[in-house]
Design an enzyme around this catalytic site. Sequence first.
Site, PDB file in Angstrom:
ATOM      1  CG  ASP A 165     -15.444 -10.776 -20.122  1.00  0.00           C
ATOM      2  OD1 ASP A 165     -14.622 -11.710 -20.224  1.00  0.00           O
ATOM      3  OD2 ASP A 165     -15.094  -9.595 -19.943  1.00  0.00           O
ATOM      4  CE  LYS A 189     -11.231 -11.039 -21.386  1.00  0.00           C
ATOM      5  NZ  LYS A 189     -12.491 -10.361 -21.706  1.00  0.00           N
ATOM      6  N   GLY A 215       0.825  -1.199   0.000  1.00  0.00           N
ATOM      7  CA  GLY A 215       0.000   0.000   0.000  1.00  0.00           C
ATOM      8  C   GLY A 215       0.857   1.246   0.000  1.00  0.00           C
ATOM      9  CB  CYS A 225       5.422  -4.155   0.313  1.00  0.00           C
ATOM     10  SG  CYS A 225       6.282  -2.586   0.021  1.00  0.00           S
ATOM     11  CE1 TYR A 226       1.346   1.162   5.490  1.00  0.00           C
ATOM     12  CE2 TYR A 226      -0.445  -0.441   5.452  1.00  0.00           C
ATOM     13  CZ  TYR A 226       0.097   0.745   5.943  1.00  0.00           C
ATOM     14  OH  TYR A 226      -0.583   1.497   6.878  1.00  0.00           O
ATOM     15  CD  GLU A 263       2.661  -8.303  -5.106  1.00  0.00           C
ATOM     16  OE1 GLU A 263       2.283  -7.188  -4.732  1.00  0.00           O
ATOM     17  OE2 GLU A 263       3.506  -8.989  -4.478  1.00  0.00           O
ATOM     18  CG  HIS A 296       5.654  -5.599  -4.268  1.00  0.00           C
ATOM     19  ND1 HIS A 296       4.341  -5.462  -3.871  1.00  0.00           N
ATOM     20  CD2 HIS A 296       6.285  -4.469  -3.866  1.00  0.00           C
ATOM     21  CE1 HIS A 296       4.179  -4.295  -3.267  1.00  0.00           C
ATOM     22  NE2 HIS A 296       5.347  -3.670  -3.243  1.00  0.00           N
TER      23      HIS A 296
END
Length: 520
Positions: free
Chosen positions: A234, A376, A59, A86-87, A178, A176
């Site tokens: 979608d 997605k 964040g 992180c945060y 991710e 991070h």
Amino acid sequence: MTAEPNHQRVLIVDFGSQVTQLIARRVRESGVYCEIHPYDKVEAILDDFAPAAVILSGGPASTTEDESPRATPRLFDLGVPVLGVCYGEQLICAQLGGKVEGGHHREFGRAEIVITRDSPLFAGIGAVDHRETVWMSHGDRVVAIPDGFEVIATSTGAPFAAIADEARKIYGVQFHPEVAHTPRGAQLLKNFTHGVAGLTGDWTMAAFRQEMVQRIRDQVGQGKVICGLSGGVDSSVAAVLIHEAIGDQLTCVFVDTGLLRQNEAEQVVSLFKDHYNIPLIHVDASKEFLGALAGVSDPETKRKTIGKLFIDVFDREAAKIDGATFLAQGTLYPDVVESVSARGGPSAVIKSHHNVGGLPDYMKLKLVEPLRELFKDEVRALGVELGLAPAFVGRHPFPGPGLAIRIPGEITPDKVATLQKADAIYLEEIRNAGLYDKIWQAFAVLLPVKTVGVMGDARTYEDVLALRAVTSTDGMTADFFEFPWDVLGRTATRIINEVRGVNRVVYDVTSKPPGTIEWE
């Protein structure tokens, strides 16, 4: 809707990072269901959600500020593993007795951590003294860790790059895992969910399909459902899934705006009427849309004009269907997350074409959103599971307003026809070269620029066309695709020779920064 309670579930607490969704993507990729909830909404859902593990996101705030976001203390008392990113790591330290200093410890970009202690978090990544590339993005630094914690990795700029309380299974990483810039970050997250938390990975599209079919039946009962079919992946997947659940209780309304790809309307009608035998109302409203857009140049006004007219046309046709009480749409999980994001921002404007907060009162319909939990790529996997052709579900994303936003300036029928033909040639050459599936999104833009050229023995003054192609794994960050020059050359030559009014083709090589929502 949320995943059935028999699935193991991870709670991701969002503190406003622009890449929180990437954490969810990595966790889902490993077969574990997870949901993102803003930090200030967690207390209300915690008991019902019953997470098997918790991840605290990054964040933009600083824990040294009095008003900065905090994690509800209950998260540390649940007895389930916790990972702070992180945060999130800084929160663990600030709230459990450590110390964080701010303002002069910036570390951004690639860095190298050194593993200093064996830990299940680094299983398969490296032993003690192993060096691993990671991505840092922080302005504060942990300077003291809480009792019970130990350092398991360091970096030059972060002496507490990774910490662990192995007894309580609480971990923190300053980097991070991710993002793609941390090459083995997905392995670290899987080590946390599968190794530390002991989750088995029971989240599959086959299971989701079976569960969702029953949930749709339970929700709809004997009611009738209208689906606003755009022709995109979608809404198409949503329609096929709902039809599997309730059959002819579903009627699709396909509004042809005249702003679709070349021949796309015919393909949609053929797929749904002929192949799936799904009741379909096809409305050719192209003259209405092009008429409403005449003289309109502002891009946001174009969006609003198209959105309003689409609803008007859809309502007009839906009113002809007796007894319809439900409206189906292809809302995806990122739409939901953006609508309640902890960081706020422009999502309400950007996501205005999704009714994520519910429908206007005057519509008197209840929403059916079977894809609301999916990203997605999960929708595409579900489409294949349902029997849709991989070539159809693997199509590049196409924006709701269609080609209108790929024609800067005023929209005219001639410009639409020109762009449709050029775009079709571009995609055909990409497929012929075997590159289509290597590109996340490719499209052409008819620029509001004319240029002087010479074609044969005549001087021309015609339009410039831009080609765009990007690579991405998630649609949140992307980079330009490095086209082979021979493919670009053939494409440009064909467009100039076959599309009247275009005398120059350029290729766009800018990149998409993290945190932006769409790329159009």
